[in-house]
Motif scaffolding. Structure first.
Motif: not given
Length: 249
Positions: A187-192, A230-234
């Motif tokens: 999640a953090t990698v995708l948000c960055c 999990l897949r949805f929220i990430v």
């Protein structure tokens, strides 16, 4: 005054079997940094027993902390108030940095100042001592949000979220590690990536230890959350950031 890269390591009571090896790898990396740089190692217990922190030496460049259990992502985020580095690098308690890993991270972000983060390839360390390269490691070069999201949707996420190095303001701006029971590093990698392109380093930045005691090997790990939720929220968090139109810096 030295420039600092802060390495963040979560650990829980009972999960410190390999923490001393992680310590040795960070200690040795201090000697390989570019001139003018130093390491701060933030070791955060996911819990308040204090026991997993006792094996660490009392040296100025190691900072320890504790907080009520909330998972590895919460522990990493709770370490950030002590971070003095302009860069933050992740390292799990049962993994180890490879020689030159931190220096390569620093060099990548110095050479690409427009990018807010970088990530390095990994090596799976098997119980017999052998290592195997990651199955989806991208080639050296820019990493875009579109490429990462497509790989995520194909269930072939190509990078190890535990090898992320991010500029501290960017990491804070995207909320650091979310309070998820799993997948928080993805999640953090995708948000960055949603707000800044990153750089892929083909040289392995660490070994990812495969062992029976790791959290993801526990029989109940598959039951920590509904995978579809999990897949949805990430994905939803990253997409919301992307749609906002804000970009770093």
């Amino acid at each position: 005054m030295s420039r600092i890269i802060s390495v963040v390591t979560p650990v829980y009571d009972g999960g410190a079997k390999y923490l001393e090896e992680a310590y040795v790898s960070v200690r040795d990396e201090r000697e390989r940094l570019p001139d003018g740089w130093d390491v701060q190692w933030l070791v955060q217990e996911d819990g308040t027993t204090g026991r997993p922190l006792r094996i660490l030496p009392e040296v100025p460049w190691i900072s320890t902390g504790m907080a009520s259990r909330g998972g590895a992502g919460v522990a990493r985020t709770m370490a950030l108030p002590r971070a003095t580095g302009e860069l933050v690098r992740t390292l799990d308690a049962d993994d180890a940095l490879t020689p030159g890993a931190l220096a390569r991270d620093i060099a990548a972000l110095e050479e690409h100042p427009q990018m807010g983060w970088c990530i390095s390839a990994g090596l799976d360390l098997l119980p017999d001592g052998s290592t195997v390269a990651g199955p989806y490691d991208p080639p050296e070069g820019p990493l875009t949000y579109e490429a990462l999201l497509a790989a995520y949707d194909a269930n072939e996420f190509p990078v190890l979220g535990t090898h992320l190095t991010a500029r501290t303001p960017l990491l804070l701006a995207v909320g650091a590690w979310p309070a998820l029971p799993a997948w928080e590093t993805i999640a953090t990698v995708l948000c960055c990536a949603a707000v800044s392109d990153g750089w892929m380093l083909s040289a392995p930045g660490g070994v990812y230890r495969k062992h029976a005691g790791q959290t993801t090997s526990q029989p109940d790990y598959a039951e920590v959350a509904d995978p579809s939720q999990l897949r949805f929220i990430v994905r939803a968090q990253a997409e919301a950031l992307r749609a906002s139109g804000w970009r770093w810096p």
